[in-house]
Design an enzyme around this catalytic site. Structure first.
Site, PDB file in Angstrom:
ATOM      1  N   ASP A 137       0.908  -1.001  -0.097  1.00 50.22           N
ATOM      2  CA  ASP A 137       0.001  -0.116  -0.090  1.00 50.22           C
ATOM      3  C   ASP A 137       0.892   1.459  -0.191  1.00 50.22           C
ATOM      4  OD1 ASP A 137      -2.215  -1.295   0.444  1.00 50.22           O
ATOM      5  OD2 ASP A 137      -2.675  -2.036   2.610  1.00 50.22           O
ATOM      6  N   ASP A 166      -6.817  -1.492  -4.559  1.00 46.24           N
ATOM      7  CA  ASP A 166      -7.893  -0.682  -3.437  1.00 46.24           C
ATOM      8  C   ASP A 166      -9.329   0.231  -3.847  1.00 46.24           C
ATOM      9  OD1 ASP A 166      -7.217  -1.992  -1.910  1.00 46.24           O
ATOM     10  OD2 ASP A 166      -5.503  -0.725  -0.798  1.00 46.24           O
TER      11      ASP A 166
END
Length: 194
Positions: A137, A166
């Site tokens: 991330d 995401d």
């Protein structure tokens, strides 16, 4: 001698252009997701910051998430995470693709939305299968929390870090919900008109 030949014809019922063209988005999301993760892992040290923009409202950082959304399950055993975060999501994505290919009633917006969700799902699954440290991330945004809110997530200063996969899942999921709402409203209006 009689001619007893059997004619076999292949009609690509499931492989029409209206179904295949939106699948380009699967490949685009997957490629962009993996490319950005590669750039982040090659240029930003783990837990380091690569840049800060808009007075800190957006930061590019490098973190790994062995759990799922909001780091849920990161402390669970490797076996449990393997089943819940690898096997089950893979099966769900394959079922979604099967329904996608068999269904002739989806609108084009629904097809593109499903393709974006599948692309994002595959992007994070690649990390879960091939990165032992978890999903990469790197997008970190300021969240203007409400300090006295009874709900913990409303008190956060920053939204949980996320990635391109995401983003694709969330944006396309919202579009899919909206498209189903539009379809339901049209069906209701058509019923009322009869």
């Amino acid at each position: 001698m009689s001619d007893n030949t059997i004619e076999v014809s292949f009609k690509p019922k499931y492989f029409t252009a209206k179904k295949l063209i939106p699948l380009i988005l699967v490949l685009l999301v997957l490629a962009l997701d993996q490319l950005t993760k590669l750039i982040v892992t090659d240029t930003i040290p783990l837990y380091g910051m690569g840049g800060s923009f808009f007075n800190g409202a957006l930061r590019i950082i490098h973190v790994n998430n062995p759990g799922i959304a909001f780091s849920i399950g990161q402390g669970w055993s490797l076996a449990v995470r393997g089943v819940l975060f690898r096997i089950i999501p893979l099966l769900v994505i394959l079922v979604v693709l099967g329904v996608y290919m068999r269904n002739d009633d989806f609108s084009q917006l629904q097809r593109w939305s499903i393709a974006g969700i599948v692309g994002g799902g595959f992007g994070n699954l690649i990390d879960r299968f091939f990165r032992s440290e978890g999903v990469v991330d790197f997008i970190d945004v300021k969240w203007f929390g409400i300090s006295n809110s009874p709900f913990k997530f409303l008190r956060w200063e920053r939204w949980p870090t996320f990635n391109i996969a995401d983003s694709a899942v969330v944006v396309c999921g919202i579009l899919l919900i909206i498209s189903f709402g539009i379809a339901m409203k049209r069906a209701k209006n058509a019923e009322a008109a009869e």
